[in-house]
Design a protein around this motif. Structure first.
Motif, PDB file in Angstrom:
ATOM      1  N   GLY A   5       0.822  -1.202   0.000  1.00  0.00           N
ATOM      2  CA  GLY A   5       0.000   0.000   0.000  1.00  0.00           C
ATOM      3  C   GLY A   5       0.849   1.242   0.000  1.00  0.00           C
ATOM      4  O   GLY A   5       2.050   1.199  -0.246  1.00  0.00           O
ATOM      5  N   LEU A   6       0.195   2.363   0.300  1.00  0.00           N
ATOM      6  CA  LEU A   6       0.846   3.676   0.353  1.00  0.00           C
ATOM      7  C   LEU A   6       1.029   4.066   1.808  1.00  0.00           C
ATOM      8  O   LEU A   6       0.080   4.010   2.595  1.00  0.00           O
ATOM      9  CB  LEU A   6      -0.005   4.701  -0.388  1.00  0.00           C
ATOM     10  CG  LEU A   6       0.447   6.154  -0.306  1.00  0.00           C
ATOM     11  CD1 LEU A   6       1.799   6.323  -0.994  1.00  0.00           C
ATOM     12  CD2 LEU A   6      -0.603   7.060  -0.949  1.00  0.00           C
ATOM     13  N   VAL A   7       2.239   4.479   2.157  1.00  0.00           N
ATOM     14  CA  VAL A   7       2.533   4.871   3.531  1.00  0.00           C
ATOM     15  C   VAL A   7       3.494   6.041   3.510  1.00  0.00           C
ATOM     16  O   VAL A   7       4.273   6.208   2.560  1.00  0.00           O
ATOM     17  CB  VAL A   7       3.122   3.672   4.312  1.00  0.00           C
ATOM     18  CG1 VAL A   7       4.457   3.241   3.739  1.00  0.00           C
ATOM     19  CG2 VAL A   7       3.226   3.965   5.795  1.00  0.00           C
ATOM     20  N   GLN A   8       3.457   6.864   4.529  1.00  0.00           N
ATOM     21  CA  GLN A   8       4.362   7.998   4.628  1.00  0.00           C
ATOM     22  C   GLN A   8       5.721   7.560   5.170  1.00  0.00           C
ATOM     23  O   GLN A   8       5.844   6.526   5.831  1.00  0.00           O
ATOM     24  CB  GLN A   8       3.768   9.067   5.534  1.00  0.00           C
ATOM     25  CG  GLN A   8       2.550   9.762   4.948  1.00  0.00           C
ATOM     26  CD  GLN A   8       2.071  10.902   5.820  1.00  0.00           C
ATOM     27  OE1 GLN A   8       2.273  10.910   7.029  1.00  0.00           O
ATOM     28  NE2 GLN A   8       1.423  11.887   5.204  1.00  0.00           N
ATOM     29  N   THR A   9       6.722   8.370   4.900  1.00  0.00           N
ATOM     30  CA  THR A   9       8.056   8.120   5.440  1.00  0.00           C
ATOM     31  C   THR A   9       7.982   7.965   6.958  1.00  0.00           C
ATOM     32  O   THR A   9       7.320   8.742   7.638  1.00  0.00           O
ATOM     33  CB  THR A   9       8.997   9.272   5.088  1.00  0.00           C
ATOM     34  OG1 THR A   9       9.137   9.339   3.655  1.00  0.00           O
ATOM     35  CG2 THR A   9      10.368   9.068   5.703  1.00  0.00           C
ATOM     36  N   GLY A  10       8.667   6.927   7.449  1.00  0.00           N
ATOM     37  CA  GLY A  10       8.648   6.637   8.876  1.00  0.00           C
ATOM     38  C   GLY A  10       7.552   5.695   9.304  1.00  0.00           C
ATOM     39  O   GLY A  10       7.548   5.229  10.450  1.00  0.00           O
ATOM     40  N   GLY A  11       6.639   5.393   8.413  1.00  0.00           N
ATOM     41  CA  GLY A  11       5.527   4.508   8.733  1.00  0.00           C
ATOM     42  C   GLY A  11       5.898   3.045   8.649  1.00  0.00           C
ATOM     43  O   GLY A  11       7.062   2.689   8.414  1.00  0.00           O
ATOM     44  N   SER A  12       4.889   2.197   8.845  1.00  0.00           N
ATOM     45  CA  SER A  12       5.097   0.753   8.862  1.00  0.00           C
ATOM     46  C   SER A  12       4.083   0.052   7.980  1.00  0.00           C
ATOM     47  O   SER A  12       2.964   0.543   7.770  1.00  0.00           O
ATOM     48  CB  SER A  12       4.969   0.213  10.292  1.00  0.00           C
ATOM     49  OG  SER A  12       5.945   0.752  11.145  1.00  0.00           O
ATOM     50  N   LEU A  13       4.494  -1.104   7.472  1.00  0.00           N
ATOM     51  CA  LEU A  13       3.611  -1.997   6.742  1.00  0.00           C
ATOM     52  C   LEU A  13       4.003  -3.425   7.077  1.00  0.00           C
ATOM     53  O   LEU A  13       5.183  -3.690   7.377  1.00  0.00           O
ATOM     54  CB  LEU A  13       3.717  -1.806   5.221  1.00  0.00           C
ATOM     55  CG  LEU A  13       2.980  -0.656   4.567  1.00  0.00           C
ATOM     56  CD1 LEU A  13       3.318  -0.603   3.079  1.00  0.00           C
ATOM     57  CD2 LEU A  13       1.477  -0.759   4.762  1.00  0.00           C
ATOM     58  N   ARG A  14       3.036  -4.313   6.984  1.00  0.00           N
ATOM     59  CA  ARG A  14       3.321  -5.736   7.161  1.00  0.00           C
ATOM     60  C   ARG A  14       2.849  -6.492   5.930  1.00  0.00           C
ATOM     61  O   ARG A  14       1.654  -6.506   5.627  1.00  0.00           O
ATOM     62  CB  ARG A  14       2.625  -6.283   8.393  1.00  0.00           C
ATOM     63  CG  ARG A  14       3.085  -7.678   8.779  1.00  0.00           C
ATOM     64  CD  ARG A  14       2.221  -8.266   9.866  1.00  0.00           C
ATOM     65  NE  ARG A  14       2.873  -9.384  10.539  1.00  0.00           N
ATOM     66  CZ  ARG A  14       2.226 -10.283  11.254  1.00  0.00           C
ATOM     67  NH1 ARG A  14       0.915 -10.209  11.410  1.00  0.00           N
ATOM     68  NH2 ARG A  14       2.899 -11.263  11.857  1.00  0.00           N
ATOM     69  N   LEU A  15       3.788  -7.089   5.243  1.00  0.00           N
ATOM     70  CA  LEU A  15       3.466  -7.894   4.074  1.00  0.00           C
ATOM     71  C   LEU A  15       3.283  -9.349   4.485  1.00  0.00           C
ATOM     72  O   LEU A  15       3.956  -9.828   5.402  1.00  0.00           O
ATOM     73  CB  LEU A  15       4.578  -7.802   3.029  1.00  0.00           C
ATOM     74  CG  LEU A  15       4.967  -6.414   2.549  1.00  0.00           C
ATOM     75  CD1 LEU A  15       6.024  -6.512   1.451  1.00  0.00           C
ATOM     76  CD2 LEU A  15       3.770  -5.626   2.084  1.00  0.00           C
ATOM     77  N   SER A  16       2.384 -10.011   3.779  1.00  0.00           N
ATOM     78  CA  SER A  16       2.160 -11.438   3.998  1.00  0.00           C
ATOM     79  C   SER A  16       2.289 -12.176   2.677  1.00  0.00           C
ATOM     80  O   SER A  16       1.964 -11.634   1.617  1.00  0.00           O
ATOM     81  CB  SER A  16       0.762 -11.684   4.570  1.00  0.00           C
ATOM     82  OG  SER A  16       0.599 -11.072   5.825  1.00  0.00           O
ATOM     83  N   CYS A  17       2.739 -13.402   2.763  1.00  0.00           N
ATOM     84  CA  CYS A  17       2.824 -14.271   1.595  1.00  0.00           C
ATOM     85  C   CYS A  17       2.269 -15.631   2.006  1.00  0.00           C
ATOM     86  O   CYS A  17       2.850 -16.296   2.878  1.00  0.00           O
ATOM     87  CB  CYS A  17       4.254 -14.401   1.115  1.00  0.00           C
ATOM     88  SG  CYS A  17       4.500 -15.643  -0.171  1.00  0.00           S
ATOM     89  N   THR A  18       1.170 -16.009   1.401  1.00  0.00           N
ATOM     90  CA  THR A  18       0.525 -17.278   1.732  1.00  0.00           C
ATOM     91  C   THR A  18       0.803 -18.287   0.632  1.00  0.00           C
ATOM     92  O   THR A  18       0.651 -17.988  -0.554  1.00  0.00           O
ATOM     93  CB  THR A  18      -0.980 -17.091   1.919  1.00  0.00           C
ATOM     94  OG1 THR A  18      -1.193 -16.146   2.966  1.00  0.00           O
ATOM     95  CG2 THR A  18      -1.640 -18.395   2.301  1.00  0.00           C
ATOM     96  N   ALA A  19       1.202 -19.476   1.049  1.00  0.00           N
ATOM     97  CA  ALA A  19       1.576 -20.518   0.094  1.00  0.00           C
ATOM     98  C   ALA A  19       0.532 -21.618   0.044  1.00  0.00           C
ATOM     99  O   ALA A  19      -0.119 -21.924   1.038  1.00  0.00           O
ATOM    100  CB  ALA A  19       2.922 -21.106   0.483  1.00  0.00           C
ATOM    101  N   SER A  20       0.403 -22.216  -1.115  1.00  0.00           N
ATOM    102  CA  SER A  20      -0.453 -23.385  -1.277  1.00  0.00           C
ATOM    103  C   SER A  20       0.273 -24.371  -2.186  1.00  0.00           C
ATOM    104  O   SER A  20       1.179 -24.007  -2.930  1.00  0.00           O
ATOM    105  CB  SER A  20      -1.803 -23.016  -1.873  1.00  0.00           C
ATOM    106  OG  SER A  20      -1.640 -22.422  -3.144  1.00  0.00           O
ATOM    107  N   GLY A  21      -0.136 -25.613  -2.117  1.00  0.00           N
ATOM    108  CA  GLY A  21       0.503 -26.626  -2.937  1.00  0.00           C
ATOM    109  C   GLY A  21       1.280 -27.603  -2.082  1.00  0.00           C
ATOM    110  O   GLY A  21       0.711 -28.260  -1.235  1.00  0.00           O
ATOM    111  N   ARG A  22       2.578 -27.646  -2.289  1.00  0.00           N
ATOM    112  CA  ARG A  22       3.415 -28.587  -1.556  1.00  0.00           C
ATOM    113  C   ARG A  22       3.593 -28.173  -0.095  1.00  0.00           C
ATOM    114  O   ARG A  22       3.128 -27.129   0.321  1.00  0.00           O
ATOM    115  CB  ARG A  22       4.788 -28.677  -2.244  1.00  0.00           C
ATOM    116  CG  ARG A  22       4.728 -29.245  -3.646  1.00  0.00           C
ATOM    117  CD  ARG A  22       4.338 -30.702  -3.660  1.00  0.00           C
ATOM    118  NE  ARG A  22       4.362 -31.286  -4.990  1.00  0.00           N
ATOM    119  CZ  ARG A  22       5.388 -31.899  -5.505  1.00  0.00           C
ATOM    120  NH1 ARG A  22       6.501 -32.014  -4.804  1.00  0.00           N
ATOM    121  NH2 ARG A  22       5.326 -32.414  -6.710  1.00  0.00           N
ATOM    122  N   THR A  23       4.251 -28.970   0.664  1.00  0.00           N
ATOM    123  CA  THR A  23       4.429 -28.732   2.085  1.00  0.00           C
ATOM    124  C   THR A  23       5.232 -27.471   2.334  1.00  0.00           C
ATOM    125  O   THR A  23       6.424 -27.404   2.036  1.00  0.00           O
ATOM    126  CB  THR A  23       5.137 -29.924   2.726  1.00  0.00           C
ATOM    127  OG1 THR A  23       4.407 -31.110   2.447  1.00  0.00           O
ATOM    128  CG2 THR A  23       5.233 -29.738   4.232  1.00  0.00           C
TER     129      THR A  23
END
Length: 121
Positions: free
Chosen positions: A10-28
């Protein structure tokens, strides 16, 4: 084969925070080392952070060390990237990657579609 889907950009100002997620499917999921890469406009894709399949070891690019934290929850087949103290130079498309045999800077075998992060000054 494993499929990866990123979210949380997303869009955030300098000094801000973000949390990215990556969800997997398929193999173990727990068999895969995971990583985050990013690509800024007009630049090559670069390594950001990596974590081993067990979560016991992590690796960071110098530019994000101390500001970003990579983590994973195998039971949720998800890897995270907590990004704090964001700077305009952190702007780019962030990609999640997976490999059973490699970690750190790769190369990695599977890639997500990416999620856009924009840091405004």
């Amino acid at each position: 084969q494993v499929q990866l889907v990123e979210s949380g950009g997303g869009l955030v100002q300098t000094g801000g925070s973000l949390r990215l997620s990556c969800t997997a499917s398929g193999r173990t999921f727990s068999a895969y080392n995971m990583a985050w890469f990013r690509q800024a406009p007009g630049k090559e894709r670069e390594f950001v952070a990596a974590i081993t399949w067990s979560g016991s070891s992590t690796d960071y690019a110098d530019s994000v060390e101390g500001r970003f934290t990579i983590g994973r929850v195998n039971a949720k087949t998800t890897v995270y990237l907590q990004m704090n103290s964001l700077k305009p130079e952190d702007t780019g498309v962030y990609y999640c990657a997976a490999s059973q045999l490699r970690w750190g800077r790769g190369p990695f075998d599977y890639w997500g579609q990416g999620t856009q992060v924009t840091v405004s000054s």
